[in-house]
Every structure is written in C-alpha cells, then in structure tokens.
Write a protein that holds these residues in place. Sequence first.
Motif, PDB file in Angstrom:
ATOM      1  N   ALA A  49       0.839  -1.208   0.000  1.00  0.00           N
ATOM      2  CA  ALA A  49       0.000   0.000   0.000  1.00  0.00           C
ATOM      3  C   ALA A  49       0.872   1.255   0.000  1.00  0.00           C
ATOM      4  CB  ALA A  49      -0.934  -0.011   1.208  1.00  0.00           C
ATOM      5  N   GLN A  50       1.934   1.257   0.794  1.00  0.00           N
ATOM      6  CA  GLN A  50       2.844   2.407   0.852  1.00  0.00           C
ATOM      7  C   GLN A  50       3.522   2.620  -0.499  1.00  0.00           C
ATOM      8  OE1 GLN A  50       3.250   4.688   3.133  1.00  0.00           O
ATOM      9  NE2 GLN A  50       4.891   5.726   2.044  1.00  0.00           N
ATOM     10  N   ARG A  52       2.379   1.710  -3.438  1.00  0.00           N
ATOM     11  CA  ARG A  52       1.384   2.217  -4.391  1.00  0.00           C
ATOM     12  C   ARG A  52       1.190   3.718  -4.205  1.00  0.00           C
ATOM     13  NH1 ARG A  52      -1.707  -1.977  -2.517  1.00  0.00           N
ATOM     14  NH2 ARG A  52      -1.414  -3.851  -3.730  1.00  0.00           N
ATOM     15  N   LYS A  53       1.145   4.146  -2.960  1.00  0.00           N
ATOM     16  CA  LYS A  53       0.980   5.574  -2.670  1.00  0.00           C
ATOM     17  C   LYS A  53       2.175   6.374  -3.205  1.00  0.00           C
ATOM     18  CE  LYS A  53       0.276   8.677   1.258  1.00  0.00           C
ATOM     19  NZ  LYS A  53       0.172   8.766   2.721  1.00  0.00           N
ATOM     20  N   GLU A  54       3.387   5.903  -2.956  1.00  0.00           N
ATOM     21  CA  GLU A  54       4.591   6.578  -3.456  1.00  0.00           C
ATOM     22  C   GLU A  54       4.608   6.591  -4.986  1.00  0.00           C
ATOM     23  OE1 GLU A  54       8.219   4.988  -1.816  1.00  0.00           O
ATOM     24  OE2 GLU A  54       7.450   5.126   0.231  1.00  0.00           O
ATOM     25  N   ALA A  56       2.033   6.572  -7.003  1.00  0.00           N
ATOM     26  CA  ALA A  56       1.061   7.567  -7.474  1.00  0.00           C
ATOM     27  C   ALA A  56       1.630   8.981  -7.358  1.00  0.00           C
ATOM     28  CB  ALA A  56      -0.240   7.443  -6.685  1.00  0.00           C
ATOM     29  N   MET A  57       2.329   9.259  -6.249  1.00  0.00           N
ATOM     30  CA  MET A  57       2.920  10.582  -6.075  1.00  0.00           C
ATOM     31  C   MET A  57       3.997  10.840  -7.129  1.00  0.00           C
ATOM     32  SD  MET A  57       3.099  10.749  -1.881  1.00  0.00           S
ATOM     33  CE  MET A  57       4.426  11.897  -1.917  1.00  0.00           C
TER      34      MET A  57
END
Length: 145
Positions: A49-50, A52-54, A56-57
């Motif tokens: 999840a982390q 994926r978040k990075e 996207a950023m």
Amino acid sequence: MATSSVTSSDSPPVMDQRKRKRMQSNRESARRSRMRKQKHLDDLMAQAAQLRKENAMIRSSIGATAERCVSVEAENSVLAAQMMELTHRLGSLNEILSCIGSVSAAAAAVGGCMFQSEEFQVGDGAPWNSVGLSHHPIMAEMFDY
C-alpha cells in the motif's frame, strides 16, 4: 513376570502423556508459525500500500514536470523566433546606418548634405538618440511581443 506386566501396563499411560505433550507442543508451534506468517503477510500488505501511494505521487510529479517541460519548450521556441526576428531587424538597421553613413560621407565630400532633416544626420558623430530611431516604427514594434 508380574513386574514386567506392571511396567508394561504403566507404559501406555506414560506414552499417552508424552504423546499429548508433544501434540500440545506441536499445536503451539503451529499457532506461532501461523501468527508469524499472518504478521509477515500484514507487513507485506502495508508495504505494498505504501509503495502504491509513493508510485502515485511519483507519477503525479512526472506529469507535472512533463507539462512544465512542454511549456518551457514552447516559450523557448517563441523566444528563439523573437531572437531571429530581432537579429534580422538589427542587421537591417545596421545596413540602413551603413548606407546613411556612406551617403552622408559622399554628400559631405560633394559639398552638401542630401538630408535636410536633423534626425537622419549620422555622419557628424551625433549619438544614437539623435538618429531618430526612437520615433521609428520598427523600434516600436520590437516590444509588442
């Protein structure tokens, strides 16, 4: 032989007790193993999840950078075209000044000046602002960009 039958009759309960202890120990070990496995799975899910978040950023940042790059390239293209136009105008103005200077020198050698207006008298060493370029339409157009 009675003693051996007593020992053999005592053996099964002792074996059952050892077997129960071993089974209980195996159950505890399996439970701990399942807990470790679940914790590892939870950690991997949190890490995914982390990431994926990075990701996207980073994609968002790349998109913004690409947009800025396109904008800068467009501005650079406009500035290059303006530079070419101004270089061409400067060359034309230098040609005009060269012609005016040679005509003024020839007129002075002949004994008179062909230009009656003071704004075109260049041959006498007057400064640029007396040449009259501040009222010339080419100079006014130069800053319309």
